[in-house]
Scaffold this motif. Sequence first.
Motif, short mmCIF file in Angstrom:
data_model
loop_
_atom_site.label_atom_id
_atom_site.label_comp_id
_atom_site.label_asym_id
_atom_site.label_seq_id
_atom_site.Cartn_x
_atom_site.Cartn_y
_atom_site.Cartn_z
N GLU A 79 0.83 -1.20 0.00
CA GLU A 79 0.00 0.00 0.00
C GLU A 79 0.87 1.25 0.00
O GLU A 79 0.54 2.25 -0.66
CB GLU A 79 -0.93 -0.03 1.21
CG GLU A 79 -1.98 -1.14 1.13
CD GLU A 79 -2.71 -1.37 2.44
OE1 GLU A 79 -2.58 -0.51 3.35
OE2 GLU A 79 -3.41 -2.40 2.57
N LYS A 80 1.96 1.19 0.74
CA LYS A 80 2.91 2.30 0.73
C LYS A 80 3.51 2.48 -0.66
O LYS A 80 3.70 3.62 -1.14
CB LYS A 80 4.02 2.03 1.75
CG LYS A 80 5.17 3.02 1.74
CD LYS A 80 4.74 4.39 2.22
CE LYS A 80 5.96 5.30 2.37
NZ LYS A 80 5.58 6.67 2.76
N ALA A 81 3.78 1.38 -1.34
CA ALA A 81 4.32 1.45 -2.69
C ALA A 81 3.35 2.16 -3.63
O ALA A 81 3.76 2.94 -4.50
CB ALA A 81 4.63 0.04 -3.21
N VAL A 82 2.05 1.89 -3.45
CA VAL A 82 1.04 2.57 -4.26
C VAL A 82 1.11 4.07 -4.02
O VAL A 82 1.09 4.88 -4.96
CB VAL A 82 -0.37 2.04 -3.94
CG1 VAL A 82 -1.44 2.91 -4.59
CG2 VAL A 82 -0.52 0.59 -4.41
N ALA A 83 1.20 4.47 -2.74
CA ALA A 83 1.28 5.89 -2.40
C ALA A 83 2.52 6.54 -3.02
O ALA A 83 2.47 7.67 -3.51
CB ALA A 83 1.29 6.06 -0.89
N TYR A 93 7.53 3.53 -14.76
CA TYR A 93 7.39 2.46 -13.76
C TYR A 93 6.34 1.43 -14.19
O TYR A 93 5.60 0.91 -13.37
CB TYR A 93 7.01 3.07 -12.40
CG TYR A 93 8.10 3.94 -11.81
CD1 TYR A 93 9.10 3.39 -11.02
CD2 TYR A 93 8.14 5.30 -12.10
CE1 TYR A 93 10.11 4.19 -10.50
CE2 TYR A 93 9.15 6.11 -11.58
CZ TYR A 93 10.13 5.54 -10.79
OH TYR A 93 11.13 6.33 -10.27
N HIS A 94 6.31 1.13 -15.48
CA HIS A 94 5.30 0.20 -15.98
C HIS A 94 5.37 -1.15 -15.28
O HIS A 94 4.35 -1.68 -14.84
CB HIS A 94 5.46 0.01 -17.49
CG HIS A 94 4.46 -0.94 -18.09
ND1 HIS A 94 4.59 -2.31 -18.01
CD2 HIS A 94 3.30 -0.71 -18.77
CE1 HIS A 94 3.57 -2.89 -18.60
NE2 HIS A 94 2.77 -1.95 -19.08
N ASP A 95 6.56 -1.71 -15.17
CA ASP A 95 6.70 -3.06 -14.61
C ASP A 95 6.30 -3.10 -13.13
O ASP A 95 5.67 -4.06 -12.68
CB ASP A 95 8.14 -3.56 -14.77
CG ASP A 95 8.50 -3.83 -16.23
OD1 ASP A 95 7.58 -3.84 -17.07
OD2 ASP A 95 9.69 -4.03 -16.51
N GLN A 96 6.66 -2.05 -12.39
CA GLN A 96 6.31 -2.01 -10.97
C GLN A 96 4.79 -1.89 -10.78
O GLN A 96 4.21 -2.54 -9.92
CB GLN A 96 7.01 -0.84 -10.27
CG GLN A 96 8.52 -1.00 -10.14
CD GLN A 96 9.28 -0.48 -11.36
OE1 GLN A 96 8.72 -0.35 -12.46
NE2 GLN A 96 10.55 -0.17 -11.17
N VAL A 97 4.18 -1.04 -11.61
CA VAL A 97 2.72 -0.90 -11.54
C VAL A 97 2.04 -2.22 -11.89
O VAL A 97 1.11 -2.66 -11.20
CB VAL A 97 2.24 0.22 -12.49
CG1 VAL A 97 0.71 0.20 -12.60
CG2 VAL A 97 2.71 1.58 -12.01
N GLN A 98 2.51 -2.86 -12.97
CA GLN A 98 1.89 -4.11 -13.39
C GLN A 98 2.02 -5.18 -12.31
O GLN A 98 1.09 -5.97 -12.08
CB GLN A 98 2.53 -4.60 -14.69
CG GLN A 98 1.88 -5.85 -15.27
CD GLN A 98 0.42 -5.65 -15.57
OE1 GLN A 98 0.05 -4.93 -16.49
NE2 GLN A 98 -0.45 -6.29 -14.78
N LYS A 99 3.15 -5.21 -11.63
CA LYS A 99 3.36 -6.21 -10.57
C LYS A 99 2.34 -6.01 -9.45
O LYS A 99 1.79 -6.98 -8.92
CB LYS A 99 4.78 -6.13 -10.03
CG LYS A 99 5.12 -7.26 -9.06
CD LYS A 99 6.61 -7.32 -8.78
CE LYS A 99 6.93 -8.53 -7.91
NZ LYS A 99 8.38 -8.68 -7.68
N LEU A 114 -4.20 3.31 -7.93
CA LEU A 114 -3.11 3.27 -8.89
C LEU A 114 -3.63 3.44 -10.32
O LEU A 114 -3.06 4.19 -11.12
CB LEU A 114 -2.38 1.93 -8.75
CG LEU A 114 -0.95 1.80 -9.29
CD1 LEU A 114 -0.07 2.95 -8.81
CD2 LEU A 114 -0.36 0.46 -8.88
N ILE A 115 -4.74 2.77 -10.62
CA ILE A 115 -5.33 2.88 -11.96
C ILE A 115 -5.81 4.30 -12.22
O ILE A 115 -5.64 4.84 -13.32
CB ILE A 115 -6.48 1.87 -12.12
CG1 ILE A 115 -5.93 0.44 -12.11
CG2 ILE A 115 -7.25 2.13 -13.42
CD1 ILE A 115 -6.99 -0.63 -11.98
N ARG A 116 -6.40 4.92 -11.21
CA ARG A 116 -6.88 6.29 -11.41
C ARG A 116 -5.71 7.24 -11.69
O ARG A 116 -5.84 8.18 -12.49
CB ARG A 116 -7.67 6.78 -10.20
CG ARG A 116 -8.24 8.17 -10.42
CD ARG A 116 -9.45 8.45 -9.58
NE ARG A 116 -9.13 8.43 -8.17
CZ ARG A 116 -10.03 8.59 -7.20
NH1 ARG A 116 -11.30 8.74 -7.53
NH2 ARG A 116 -9.68 8.56 -5.95
#
Length: 240
Positions: A79-83, A93-99, A114-116
């Motif tokens: 959750e912190k990573a999302v923030a 950061y495509h790969d990190q978001v996809q993960k 994250l999607i928004r």
Amino acid sequence: MNSFYQSVFDNIQALMRAGKAPLALAVIEQELAVPYVPEEIAARLEELRKEIESDQPQSVPDSAMRLDSLINGSPAAKEKAVAVLQTLNLRNYHDQVQKLLNDPMLLDEFKGELIRELIRQRIEEPFSISKDGLDFEFVPSLITPDYKDPTLVQVRKLFEDWLGGSFVLSEDFAGQLLEQEVLETLPLSFEEVDPRSLAASIVRLVYMSMKDEAGWKAFARDHNLEQIQLYPLKIEKRGE
């Protein structure tokens, strides 16, 4: 300043104090999208947007390794990573978001945040996700932002009409529940959803949260909602 816009600015300031800059920016963009927003209100909204964006760190994680550590960590770390990612240029950061979108430990609400942000940044690369038992791809830049979604615009107008002068129910609370429903649903849209059905389901949930079923029945009767087919809210199914 009228009470409506005062409440909007109070909400933005509260989100900023709570460290929820992306949500504050979303509220600002929602208000700026309204065609009849007064010039002085629009100017103040633009000032707040610049203030928020200038306050955001350009590189929150110490390194890519730090971000990867969060992504591979506990649910709270994810959750912190999302923030963190919400403050960055997600084109890098495509790969990190996809993960994170693939991670079954991350709640849909945080995937929705994250999607928004992907939508807000108009990312044109495709992403994949599993939702409601289906696997599919989506391109963020092709998705209508929720503040422009015709169904959601109508739902918010119904909240204003139904709850604007209510001393019993909170229009803000209903709006917060709608916000959660949007996050749980993204990247799927509400295009085929009946606005009255969705609005009624949210208001019903407000009454149910107060354990006031009789109040809901009276409200439904007063607003000709007794025969309406209620929308199955995802936020009511959380934890099942």
